[in-house]
Design a protein around this motif. Sequence first.
Motif, PDB file in Angstrom:
ATOM      1  N   ILE A  97       0.840  -1.204   0.000  1.00 55.85           N
ATOM      2  CA  ILE A  97       0.000   0.000   0.000  1.00 55.85           C
ATOM      3  C   ILE A  97       0.876   1.256   0.000  1.00 55.85           C
ATOM      4  O   ILE A  97       0.594   2.232  -0.691  1.00 55.85           O
ATOM      5  N   GLY A  98       1.959   1.229   0.774  1.00 52.38           N
ATOM      6  CA  GLY A  98       2.880   2.356   0.803  1.00 52.38           C
ATOM      7  C   GLY A  98       3.521   2.614  -0.545  1.00 52.38           C
ATOM      8  O   GLY A  98       3.684   3.763  -0.978  1.00 52.38           O
ATOM      9  N   ALA A  99       3.898   1.537  -1.262  1.00 53.76           N
ATOM     10  CA  ALA A  99       4.502   1.690  -2.596  1.00 53.76           C
ATOM     11  C   ALA A  99       3.526   2.335  -3.569  1.00 53.76           C
ATOM     12  O   ALA A  99       3.911   3.197  -4.378  1.00 53.76           O
ATOM     13  N   LEU A 100       2.255   1.950  -3.500  1.00 58.69           N
ATOM     14  CA  LEU A 100       1.232   2.582  -4.349  1.00 58.69           C
ATOM     15  C   LEU A 100       1.109   4.072  -4.036  1.00 58.69           C
ATOM     16  O   LEU A 100       0.946   4.894  -4.942  1.00 58.69           O
ATOM     17  N   ALA A 101       1.214   4.414  -2.746  1.00 54.61           N
ATOM     18  CA  ALA A 101       1.127   5.820  -2.349  1.00 54.61           C
ATOM     19  C   ALA A 101       2.331   6.621  -2.847  1.00 54.61           C
ATOM     20  O   ALA A 101       2.202   7.814  -3.166  1.00 54.61           O
ATOM     21  N   VAL A 102       3.527   5.988  -2.926  1.00 55.67           N
ATOM     22  CA  VAL A 102       4.707   6.662  -3.489  1.00 55.67           C
ATOM     23  C   VAL A 102       4.452   7.026  -4.953  1.00 55.67           C
ATOM     24  O   VAL A 102       4.774   8.130  -5.403  1.00 55.67           O
ATOM     25  N   VAL A 103       3.858   6.096  -5.697  1.00 55.25           N
ATOM     26  CA  VAL A 103       3.542   6.349  -7.106  1.00 55.25           C
ATOM     27  C   VAL A 103       2.582   7.524  -7.233  1.00 55.25           C
ATOM     28  O   VAL A 103       2.776   8.420  -8.066  1.00 55.25           O
ATOM     29  N   LEU A 104       1.566   7.552  -6.377  1.00 54.47           N
ATOM     30  CA  LEU A 104       0.605   8.651  -6.393  1.00 54.47           C
ATOM     31  C   LEU A 104       1.275   9.974  -6.055  1.00 54.47           C
ATOM     32  O   LEU A 104       1.039  11.000  -6.719  1.00 54.47           O
TER      33      LEU A 104
END
Length: 428
Positions: free
Chosen positions: A102-109
Motif C-alpha cells: 500500500i505504501g509503494a502505491l502511495a509513493v507512485v501517487l
Amino acid sequence: MKQQNATEIEHYLHSTEAQQKLYKRSLIVVIMSQIFGGAGLAAGITVGALLAKDMLGSASYAGLPTALFTLGSALAAFLVGRISQRFGRRYGLSFGFITGGIGALAVVLAATIDNVLLLFLALFVYGAGTSTNLQARYAGTDLASEKQRATAISIALVSTTLGAVAGPNLVTPMGKFAMTLGIPALAGPFILAAAAYLIAGLIFLIYLRPDPFLVARAIATEKDKQRLDKVNDGHQVLQSKLNRVGVVVGALVLILSHAVMVGIMTMTPVQMQNHGAQLSAVGLVIGLHIAAMYLPSLVTGILVDKIGRTFMVIASGVTLATAGVVAALAPGGSLFWLAFALILLGLGWNFGLISGTAIIIDSTDMKTRAKTQGTVDVWVALSGTAGGLLSGLIVAYSSYAILGFVGMYLALLLIPLMIWVRVKQKRS
C-alpha cells in the motif's frame, strides 16, 4: 478458529516426521514469498534517493527517503513481532508485506501529483515491507534444530536474491512503462514494488498454515511439561544472564552492520549520478550489491553453523571496513571500483546478518522469541534510519570519501565486541 488451530497443531506434537515435513514446507513458502519480497525491497534502494533529489531539488536530503522507510520499518518490525508472537508468523508477515505494498502505491501517487508531504508519508508506510522482508528469515527457523538455524536463515535470504537482483535491473523498463501511464519514470520501480509486496503478503496469508511458529511454541510447551527439573536455581540464573548478553550482542552485530551498509549504499547512486552515470549503470551496481547481500547466504549459513558465530562476526567487520575504504578511495566515475565496494558491502552485511540473527535465536525461547526478534529489528531499522539520514548530511557537508571512512571505523567496532564476549563467556 482457536479450536481449528489447536487440532492442526496436535498432529505435530509427537511426530518428528510430521515436524520435518512442516519445516520443509514452511521453507518452500518462505522461498516463494521472498522472491517477490526481494523485488519490492529493491525499488526503494535503487531510486528512492534519486526520486527525493528530483522532487526536492537538493542532494542534501537524498538520504531522507532511506531514513523514512527505515523509520517506518522500525514501527512495522515492532508490530509484526507482536502480531507474530500472539497470532503466528502467518498473520504478522502478511500484515507487514501488504502494508508495504500500500505504501509503494502511495509513493507512485505522490510522484504523479508532485506532493512531497505525501511522498514522505508513503515512504514511511512502504518501510513496512522492508522490515517484513527481513523478519521473514525467522519463519524458516522456528522448527529448525540448533545446528540448522543459520542454514535455515540462509535459505530464506538466498531466495530473496532472484527478486532483489531483478528489481534494480528493471528500473529502466519500469520507468518507460510508468511514463506511458503519465507517471514520472523514477516512480516506475514502485509500481513493481507494490505488486511484489502484495503478492508476497498473500502467499504467507494463504499458504503458511499450519503456522510453524505456533507449532514450535506448542512443542516447546509440551516439552516443558514433561521435562524434569534437574537444574538448580543458580544455573538457571546464570543461563538467563548469558541469554540476555546474547540478545544484546546479536542486536549490536545487526545494528552496526546494517547502519554501515545502509549509509554507504544510500549515497552511492547519488555519487554515481553526480559523476555522469546513467540510471542503467546505477541499477547494475545496486543489483550486484543486493546479489552480494543475499546470494552468498547458503555458504554463509553453513559457515556460521560449522565454524561459529564469533568468527563470522569478525569476518563481517573486516569485510565491511574494507568496503568503506574501497568506496572512499574509488574514483567517482569508476563503475568497477564502486561496484566492487558495494559487493564487499553486501557480503559484509550478509555475514553480520546471519551470524547476528543466529546469536539472537540461540539466546531466546519460544515464549518470547518472536517478540524479542521484532524488538531487535526495531533497533536495526532505526540504525538504518540514522545511517540513511546521516549519510546524506555527511556527503553534503564533507564528501562521499569521508562517509566511506566513517563506515570503516564503525565496522571495526565489531571486532572488540566479539573479543569482549569471548572473555565474558570464559569468566562465566
